[in-house]
Write a protein that holds these residues in place. Structure first.
Motif, PDB file in Angstrom:
ATOM      1  N   TYR A 230     -17.740  20.977  30.173  1.00 39.21           N
ATOM      2  CA  TYR A 230     -19.014  20.332  30.504  1.00 39.21           C
ATOM      3  C   TYR A 230     -19.182  19.029  29.701  1.00 39.21           C
ATOM      4  O   TYR A 230     -18.886  18.977  28.512  1.00 39.21           O
ATOM      5  CB  TYR A 230     -20.193  21.283  30.236  1.00 39.21           C
ATOM      6  N   GLY A 231     -19.637  17.985  30.362  1.00 37.07           N
ATOM      7  CA  GLY A 231     -19.883  16.719  29.692  1.00 37.07           C
ATOM      8  C   GLY A 231     -18.746  15.728  29.757  1.00 37.07           C
ATOM      9  O   GLY A 231     -18.942  14.544  29.475  1.00 37.07           O
ATOM     10  N   THR A 232     -17.546  16.184  30.159  1.00 35.44           N
ATOM     11  CA  THR A 232     -16.432  15.239  30.313  1.00 35.44           C
ATOM     12  C   THR A 232     -16.787  14.178  31.338  1.00 35.44           C
ATOM     13  O   THR A 232     -16.491  12.991  31.164  1.00 35.44           O
ATOM     14  CB  THR A 232     -15.151  15.984  30.721  1.00 35.44           C
ATOM     15  N   GLU A 233     -17.459  14.608  32.428  1.00 32.53           N
ATOM     16  CA  GLU A 233     -17.848  13.668  33.479  1.00 32.53           C
ATOM     17  C   GLU A 233     -18.950  12.716  33.036  1.00 32.53           C
ATOM     18  O   GLU A 233     -19.210  11.709  33.700  1.00 32.53           O
ATOM     19  CB  GLU A 233     -18.278  14.442  34.736  1.00 32.53           C
ATOM     20  N   MET A 234     -19.558  13.007  31.894  1.00 33.39           N
ATOM     21  CA  MET A 234     -20.600  12.136  31.345  1.00 33.39           C
ATOM     22  C   MET A 234     -20.061  11.253  30.221  1.00 33.39           C
ATOM     23  O   MET A 234     -20.820  10.522  29.582  1.00 33.39           O
ATOM     24  CB  MET A 234     -21.773  12.978  30.813  1.00 33.39           C
ATOM     25  N   GLY A 235     -18.777  11.350  29.953  1.00 29.83           N
ATOM     26  CA  GLY A 235     -18.187  10.550  28.882  1.00 29.83           C
ATOM     27  C   GLY A 235     -18.627  10.987  27.502  1.00 29.83           C
ATOM     28  O   GLY A 235     -18.685  10.171  26.568  1.00 29.83           O
TER      29      GLY A 235
ATOM     30  N   LEU B 256     -25.460  11.035  34.610  1.00 32.82           N
ATOM     31  CA  LEU B 256     -25.199  11.564  35.947  1.00 32.82           C
ATOM     32  C   LEU B 256     -25.138  10.428  36.966  1.00 32.82           C
ATOM     33  O   LEU B 256     -26.066   9.633  37.089  1.00 32.82           O
ATOM     34  CB  LEU B 256     -26.303  12.553  36.339  1.00 32.82           C
ATOM     35  N   GLY B 257     -24.046  10.333  37.695  1.00 35.71           N
ATOM     36  CA  GLY B 257     -23.878   9.298  38.710  1.00 35.71           C
ATOM     37  C   GLY B 257     -23.425   7.954  38.188  1.00 35.71           C
ATOM     38  O   GLY B 257     -23.185   7.033  38.983  1.00 35.71           O
ATOM     39  N   GLN B 258     -23.279   7.812  36.875  1.00 40.44           N
ATOM     40  CA  GLN B 258     -22.849   6.543  36.284  1.00 40.44           C
ATOM     41  C   GLN B 258     -21.335   6.337  36.479  1.00 40.44           C
ATOM     42  O   GLN B 258     -20.640   7.231  36.959  1.00 40.44           O
ATOM     43  CB  GLN B 258     -23.225   6.514  34.800  1.00 40.44           C
TER      44      GLN B 258
END
Length: 544
Positions: free
Chosen positions: A436-441, A459-461
């Motif tokens: 979790y959070g990898t997609e948020m950098g 989210l979505g960035q």
């Protein structure tokens, strides 16, 4: 390299001598990989009577011909071809090692519930801290994450492309991580209740997502009924044989009179609040099997991840595997084993394991440059060839987790390197898993810093979009990447080459050199590729 093979009881009669001799066939093998010290060759043959004997005909680089047989290396003579063969007397079950087909096309997403999202503030524990993704959590901190928070964000995970949810423990426990179980039959009240969990599983299934729970069966929590009874009643406790107790009377683990605070009982690692269960005890086994099957029968979960699996009794895991398979066809069992795992992967214990050996090789090249591309490719080939194909296809491939530093931190904050490594594991054999959070950098050092509250502001960035593209690519070519063969190499320009062959042909290149490399590809997915050159930290993937 050739295979000499046949049915051990099939003979042919020599016309001149009228003597029956073994009837065999010879087939060329295909080189499928190069490891650190070994080359790997492969051939698929079908035996009509469920038995085979065989040996290998090998031609050396010097032109010498030898046979590799059950008795070692011998001269390649007509006489030697008829004897000393390896033999599989009879395949009791042709497909004895089975792994779930659905798992091979799954992209997992690991959720640490206490830090994912706070969907219901009414169940927040006392002293909860403000939700701050920039915070550096302490080991005892609580932020209020719960199952309602996961339910609220299922659509976000679906948009990302996720079709498997892997939960860290959700059962009643005293810590924020919940690996010190108090009651395996209850949801921790900080997270919600069984009705909420049932709704979460149903909503996940409705979106095509599988659900995997974390089974902590190596040890139990200090506050559990069983351990408290032992503390109270000593060796007369009905649970005394459930643990590995070295001396009585027991004193609190933090009592100065207790050998400086060292526990009088075996524990997980050196954690005195996690007494180790005696999983060879039939009563303990029955208790844990009741737990394992309860959550399948009652809530229809799809998989168990088994904590500290290598320290648990093998006999118990065999009973566990049988019980779970009887509850639900194609149930997935993933063990936490940090080393070579073949003893657990013979079709009677685990489907696969958390592939830490794979993780370490990828990180040491892509993220920290501690080893060369050639060395990584050889080690990964050795790792891939260590297991049966059906097990390799359901190994859990991660780059980070609740136990390790986050990939962006390991990469020194270099987003391109982190994304390149992520794309690489999504092209490999095995089930990719995102923490979790990898997609948020998100960044974070080792535990507990890797357990920061989720940064929903991203989210979505752009970083989310890039991770989404990688996930979606894996989903688009799930059949090929889930079951096709894998060949790794390093070409003459220093690029890492990945070939996957199955329902289609995938070719991918990863540039971990310091220079742009000329390359002509028609990419389905790329980073740092302009149509003519592949930049450092770039990758390009083509599918035909």
């Amino acid at each position: 390299m050739s295979l000499i093979y046949g049915d051990p009881y099939m003979t042919v009669t020599d016309a001149a001598t009228t003597t029956p001799t073994w009837k065999y066939s010879v087939a060329d093998m295909v080189k499928v990989g190069e490891g650190q010290t070994d080359d790997y060759w492969s051939l698929r043959v079908k035996m009509p009577y469920h038995r085979i004997q065989y040996q290998f005909a090998v031609e050396g680089s010097d032109g010498q011909h030898v046979l590799l047989s059950d008795r070692g290396i011998r001269a390649d003579t007509a006489e030697n071809r008829l004897k000393n063969n390896f033999r599989v007397p009879y395949f009791q079950e042709v497909d004895r090692v089975k792994t779930p087909d659905w798992a091979k096309t799954t992209v997992w997403y690991q959720i640490f519930p206490e830090r994912f999202a706070n969907g219901d503030q009414s169940n927040d524990p006392q002293g909860v801290k403000p939700w701050n993704p920039e915070d550096h959590p302490g080991r005892e901190d609580f932020y209020g994450g719960d199952l309602q928070g996961v339910l609220d964000h299922l659509d976000d995970l679906q948009r990302l492309g996720i079709n498997g949810l892997y939960f860290c423990p959700i059962f009643k426990a005293s810590s924020n991580h919940k690996y010190d179980t108090i009651d395996y039959f209850d949801i921790d009240p900080d997270f919600g209740d069984k009705d909420l969990f049932e709704r979460l599983v149903n909503e996940a299934h409705r979106r095509g997502m599988k659900v995997m729970l974390d089974a902590v069966f190596n040890h139990i929590g200090y506050q559990s009924l069983q351990w408290q009874d032992v503390l109270k009643n000593g060796d007369s406790s009905r649970f005394a044989s459930w643990f590995h107790i070295n001396s009585y009377p027991l004193t609190p683990f933090n009592d100065p009179s207790n050998n400086g605070g060292n526990p009088q009982y075996d524990t997980f690692a050196f954690e005195p609040h996690m007494p180790k269960l005696n999983t060879a005890n039939p009563d303990v086994q029955d208790y844990l099997l009741e737990i394992a099957t309860y959550w399948i029968k009652t809530f229809d979960i799809d998989a168990w991840r088994l904590d500290v699996a290598n320290e648990v009794d093998h006999h118990f895991w065999r009973r566990f595997y049988q019980a779970t398979q009887q509850c639900k066809k194609d149930f997935l069992v993933i063990g936490e084993v940090w080393h070579s795992s073949q003893p657990w992967l013979n079709g009677d214990q685990f489907s696969g394991v958390m592939n830490y050996a794979f993780t370490e090789q990828v990180e040491e090249h892509f993220l920290t440059s501690q080893q060369t591309a050639q060395n990584m490719v050889e080690l990964l080939t050795d790792q891939l060839m260590m297991y049966r194909q059906q097990n390799a296809q359901v190994m859990l491939n991660t780059l980070d987790s609740h136990d390790t530093a986050r990939i962006l931190t390991v990469a020194g904050g270099d987003e391109k390197r982190a994304l390149q490594a992520l794309a690489f594991i999504f092209t490999q054999t095995g089930m990719p898993c995102i923490y979790y959070g990898t997609e948020m950098g998100m960044s974070g050092d080792n535990d507990p810093d890797c357990r920061k509250p989720m940064d929903w502001s991203q989210l979505g960035q752009p970083i989310w979009q890039k991770v989404h593209e990688i996930v979606q690519f894996r989903r688009d070519y799930a059949q090929l990447l889930g079951t096709g063969s894998t060949r790794l190499s390093v070409n003459s320009t220093g690029l890492i080459k990945v070939e996957r062959v199955g329902s289609a042909h995938l070719t991918a290149y990863f540039n971990t050199t310091n220079n742009a490399v000329p390359l002509s590809m028609e990419p389905k997915l790329a980073q740092g590729y302009d149509g003519e050159n592949l930049a450092p930290k770039g990758f390009v993937i083509e599918v035909i």
